[in-house]
Design an enzyme around this catalytic site. Structure first.
Site, mmCIF file in Angstrom:
data_model
loop_
_atom_site.group_PDB
_atom_site.id
_atom_site.type_symbol
_atom_site.label_atom_id
_atom_site.label_comp_id
_atom_site.label_asym_id
_atom_site.label_seq_id
_atom_site.Cartn_x
_atom_site.Cartn_y
_atom_site.Cartn_z
ATOM 1 N N GLY A 71 -0.034 -3.934 18.920
ATOM 2 C CA GLY A 71 -0.684 -2.638 19.034
ATOM 3 C C GLY A 71 0.023 -1.911 20.153
ATOM 4 O O GLY A 71 0.314 -2.574 21.115
ATOM 5 N N CYS A 98 1.891 -10.403 19.705
ATOM 6 C CA CYS A 98 2.078 -9.351 20.656
ATOM 7 C C CYS A 98 0.879 -8.806 21.222
ATOM 8 O O CYS A 98 -0.087 -9.721 21.825
ATOM 9 C CB CYS A 98 2.842 -8.124 20.070
ATOM 10 S SG CYS A 98 3.485 -7.002 21.237
ATOM 11 N N TYR A 99 0.277 -7.771 21.062
ATOM 12 C CA TYR A 99 -1.056 -7.340 21.487
ATOM 13 C C TYR A 99 -2.042 -8.159 20.998
ATOM 14 O O TYR A 99 -2.990 -8.601 21.862
ATOM 15 C CB TYR A 99 -1.162 -5.756 21.079
ATOM 16 C CG TYR A 99 -2.660 -5.424 21.752
ATOM 17 C CD1 TYR A 99 -2.808 -4.859 22.835
ATOM 18 C CD2 TYR A 99 -4.152 -5.626 20.981
ATOM 19 C CE1 TYR A 99 -3.622 -4.599 23.717
ATOM 20 C CE2 TYR A 99 -4.923 -5.025 21.530
ATOM 21 C CZ TYR A 99 -5.205 -4.573 22.735
ATOM 22 O OH TYR A 99 -6.228 -4.300 23.234
ATOM 23 N N HIS A 186 8.073 -10.552 17.905
ATOM 24 C CA HIS A 186 7.686 -10.251 16.679
ATOM 25 C C HIS A 186 8.522 -11.199 15.466
ATOM 26 O O HIS A 186 9.588 -10.663 15.121
ATOM 27 C CB HIS A 186 8.111 -8.546 16.381
ATOM 28 C CG HIS A 186 7.060 -7.877 17.139
ATOM 29 N ND1 HIS A 186 6.032 -7.448 16.698
ATOM 30 C CD2 HIS A 186 7.077 -7.341 18.461
ATOM 31 C CE1 HIS A 186 5.452 -6.685 17.488
ATOM 32 N NE2 HIS A 186 5.936 -6.684 18.614
ATOM 33 N N GLU A 188 8.107 -10.819 12.498
ATOM 34 C CA GLU A 188 8.221 -10.282 10.920
ATOM 35 C C GLU A 188 9.592 -9.338 11.042
ATOM 36 O O GLU A 188 9.855 -8.629 10.045
ATOM 37 C CB GLU A 188 7.068 -9.158 10.880
ATOM 38 C CG GLU A 188 6.928 -7.998 12.165
ATOM 39 C CD GLU A 188 6.155 -8.371 13.339
ATOM 40 O OE1 GLU A 188 6.136 -9.455 13.621
ATOM 41 O OE2 GLU A 188 5.853 -7.543 14.080
ATOM 42 N N SER A 240 6.741 9.703 -14.979
ATOM 43 C CA SER A 240 7.760 10.713 -14.206
ATOM 44 C C SER A 240 9.094 10.181 -14.299
ATOM 45 O O SER A 240 10.012 11.101 -13.987
ATOM 46 C CB SER A 240 7.089 10.734 -12.685
ATOM 47 O OG SER A 240 7.728 9.462 -12.216
ATOM 48 N N GLY A 241 9.564 8.923 -14.875
ATOM 49 C CA GLY A 241 10.835 8.562 -14.654
ATOM 50 C C GLY A 241 11.011 7.491 -13.428
ATOM 51 O O GLY A 241 12.009 6.969 -13.252
ATOM 52 N N GLY A 242 10.111 7.958 -12.725
ATOM 53 C CA GLY A 242 10.105 6.996 -11.526
ATOM 54 C C GLY A 242 9.836 5.474 -11.679
ATOM 55 O O GLY A 242 9.026 5.290 -12.759
ATOM 56 N N VAL A 243 10.039 4.680 -10.583
ATOM 57 C CA VAL A 243 9.669 3.233 -10.739
ATOM 58 C C VAL A 243 8.001 3.012 -10.716
ATOM 59 O O VAL A 243 7.478 2.048 -11.709
ATOM 60 C CB VAL A 243 10.537 2.375 -9.650
ATOM 61 C CG1 VAL A 243 9.987 2.685 -8.287
ATOM 62 C CG2 VAL A 243 10.152 0.803 -10.088
ATOM 63 N N ASP A 244 7.155 3.762 -10.018
ATOM 64 C CA ASP A 244 5.913 3.315 -9.810
ATOM 65 C C ASP A 244 5.283 3.708 -11.208
ATOM 66 O O ASP A 244 4.547 2.643 -11.755
ATOM 67 C CB ASP A 244 5.267 4.350 -8.795
ATOM 68 C CG ASP A 244 6.147 3.931 -7.588
ATOM 69 O OD1 ASP A 244 6.856 2.964 -7.234
ATOM 70 O OD2 ASP A 244 5.844 4.704 -6.721
ATOM 71 N N SER A 245 5.578 4.835 -11.770
ATOM 72 C CA SER A 245 4.755 4.992 -13.005
ATOM 73 C C SER A 245 5.238 4.300 -14.149
ATOM 74 O O SER A 245 4.455 3.860 -15.107
ATOM 75 C CB SER A 245 4.908 6.589 -13.351
ATOM 76 O OG SER A 245 6.422 7.067 -13.667
ATOM 77 N N SER A 246 6.675 3.918 -14.167
ATOM 78 C CA SER A 246 7.144 3.121 -15.132
ATOM 79 C C SER A 246 6.528 1.679 -15.070
ATOM 80 O O SER A 246 6.163 1.216 -16.295
ATOM 81 C CB SER A 246 8.653 2.980 -15.321
ATOM 82 O OG SER A 246 9.128 4.344 -15.092
ATOM 83 N N LYS A 383 6.182 -1.224 -2.103
ATOM 84 C CA LYS A 383 7.214 -0.713 -3.184
ATOM 85 C C LYS A 383 8.237 -1.952 -3.688
ATOM 86 O O LYS A 383 8.654 -2.136 -4.849
ATOM 87 C CB LYS A 383 8.165 0.371 -2.409
ATOM 88 C CG LYS A 383 9.075 1.087 -3.296
ATOM 89 C CD LYS A 383 8.475 2.339 -3.956
ATOM 90 C CE LYS A 383 9.332 2.984 -4.773
ATOM 91 N NZ LYS A 383 8.661 4.196 -5.177
#
Ligand code: XMP
Length: 528
Positions: A71, A98-99, A186, A188, A240-246, A383
């Protein structure tokens, strides 16, 4: 999901939850989301909660382990978030990063102080006392990534120091019998080469987590959750053609088959052949699809409009009207699928704050009186997990890896003049050449976005023996992690040369190609 016109979505639905989870308490660090992602990459479900979440609530979730993020605060600032000591009563293994480590160390009586100078970036880490349970067996000397000003000078009583860097006398410490671990660096970020190993060790060997989180497990859980939510109901999904809606549509179809109808509003502002690709993919899956070919409707409304925000409003408004008309035909549909992602949920205050999701995350900006109950099968996914689920469900590679594309489509890439069919066709042809060459050069996945812009200005050129008076095409290609900031991509000169030659030779109305070399900020990614 209607990734269209201006907005994106949210509200509650059955959330996917693997049986084992690790909670990351977020102290506001820039890498907090990344910690949760890395834990999931280790095969363990992880969720981010605000550091202010009550210990009672945390306990109810019965997590297998807790991670306290970094943080921006100094533990000595008056309002600095403190380590919730009640957490210790839960008896759950805890890793402070870290914090997160500094807050724990300070609270338990160790010494945290402002160092002479902070440590930012790569640092050489040297193990002490064999590295203890957390770091034992890793190389004695290794590189790690640091980002801190205060440092731990002495661990609390009962803790053992495990490592040091030039700026951090105690860069890691542990009290294994109490289940408490801390690291200043870190794990990550990719610049800590042994970071994943440290996380894996904490998760597997210390917290006893098993590998359960995978694309297959997400699909199985979501299919069950969707069935439980929807029952025999009828569901509608805007593509929409996008990956999320598909991916959201595929998941829902896997769960409830023909109870789902997809609606694809083709506003005529898509890329070359993209509408056909969406339709073909969904036909191949046998998903009932209403393909609304509404190009003329949109073009009629856009005629004579130069101003960017008006274009957006017109496209957004018309999109909603078309969608509403189609939804009204599916009278008995009472559920609407939306492709809300976990990052949208976090930005909006976390999974417990579903009601407060920002309006610009409401996909498609559908009016509230549509009265659908939302189905959001991607609500818990990042994503990259959505892409993995899409690939697992058999979504074509081209759609799985599609770069983000704005809802108003090419409508906001014809700049300074009216959007009409002639200009759209020129822009589509140029964009198709750029896409083809970028894919051939195997750069497509490495770019956040790559596209062409058509400024509505003509300039003089010479071709053959004659003068031309034609449009320029601007190439825009950027690298980015989240579209908040972006850098212009250093495309190879030979690629640029090929693209420029092809665009000018193959498209009669273009006589110039320019490259946009602006970063965001101060420029934006799109031109309008
Ligand atoms: P800018 O141009 O603001 O874009 O740097 C950031 C990201 O948002 C996308 N974008 C839009 N997406 N409707 C959308 O659905 C819009 O009106 C819109 N404008 C920009 C842009 O493509 C980039 O990914």
């Amino acid at each position: 999901m209607l990734e269209s016109p201006t907005t994106e979505a949210g509200a509650t639905s059955a959330s996917a939850q693997a049986s084992e989870e690790v909670l990351v308490l977020d102290f506001g660090g820039q890498y907090s989301q990344l910690i949760a992602r890395r834990i999931r990459e280790c095969g363990v479900f992880s969720e981010l909660l605000p550091a202010t979440t009550s210990v009672e609530k945390i306990g109810e979730r019965k997590p297998k382990a807790l991670v306290l993020s970094g943080g921006p605060a100094s533990v000595y600032e008056p309002d600095a978030p403190s380590f919730p000591t009640d957490l210790l009563d839960l008896g759950i293994p805890l890793l402070g990063i870290c914090y997160g480590m500094q807050a724990m160390v300070k609270e338990l009586g160790g010494k945290v102080e402002g160092a002479e100078s902070g440590e930012f970036g790569r640092a050489e880490l040297t193990l002490r006392n064999g590295g203890g349970r957390l770091l034992g067996g890793l190389p004695e000397e290794q590189t790690c990534w640091m980002s801190h000003r205060d440092a731990v000078f002495e661990p609390p009583d009962g803790f053992e120091a495990l490592a040091a860097t030039p700026g951090s006398p105690v860069a890691a410490c542990e009290a294994p019998e109490r289940g408490l671990y801390g690291i200043q660096f870190h794990p990550e970020v990719v610049h800590t080469p042994y970071g994943t190993e440290v996380l894996t060790r904490f998760l597997r060997e210390i917290a006893g987590c098993e590998e359960q989180w995978s694309a297959e497990s997400v699909i199985a859980e979501q299919v069950a959750a969707i069935r439980a939510q929807v029952g025999e109901g009828r569901v509608i999904c805007g593509l929409s053609g996008g990956v999320d809606s598909s991916v959201a549509a595929l998941l829902v179809h896997r769960a409830i088959g023909d109870q789902l109808t997809c609606v694809f509003v083709d506003h005529g502002l898509m890329r070359l052949n993209e509408a056909e690709q969406v339709v073909a993919a969904f036909e191949q899956f046998g998903i009932p699809l209403v393909h609304v070919e509404a190009e003329q409707r949109f073009l009629d409304k856009l005629a004579g409009v130069d101003e960017p925000e008006r274009k957006r409003k017109i496209i957004g408004g018309e999109f909603i009207r078309v969608f509403e008309e189609e939804a009204a035909k599916l009278e008995d549909a009472s559920y609407l699928v939306q492709g809300t992602l976990y990052s949208d949920v976090i930005e909006s205050g976390g999974s417990d704050a579903a009601d407060t999701i920002k309006s610009h995350h409401n996909v498609g900006g559908l009016p509230e009186d549509l009265e659908f109950e939302l189905v959001e099968p991607l609500r818990m996914l990042f994503k990259d997990e959505v892409r993995a689920v899409g690939a697992e469900l058999g979504l074509p590679e081209r759609m799985v890896w599609r770069q983000p594309f704005p809802g108003p489509g090419l409508g906001i890439r014809i700049v300074g003049g009216e959007v009409n069919k002639e200009r759209l066709d020129i822009l589509r042809a140029a964009d198709a050449i750029l896409q083809e060459e970028i894919r051939a050069a195997e750069l497509y996945r490495r770019l956040w976005q790559s596209f062409c812009v058509l400024p509505v200005v003509r300039s003089v050129g010479v071709q053959g023996d004659g003068r031309t008076y034609a449009y320029p095409i601007v190439i825009r290609a950027v690298t980015s992690d989240d579209a908040m900031t972006a850098d212009w991509a250093r495309l190879p000169y030979d690629l640029l040369e090929r693209v420029s030659n092809r665009i000018i030779n193959e498209i009669e109305d273009v006589n110039r190609v320019a490259l946009d070399i602006s970063s965001k900020p101060p420029a934006t990614i799109e031109w309008e």
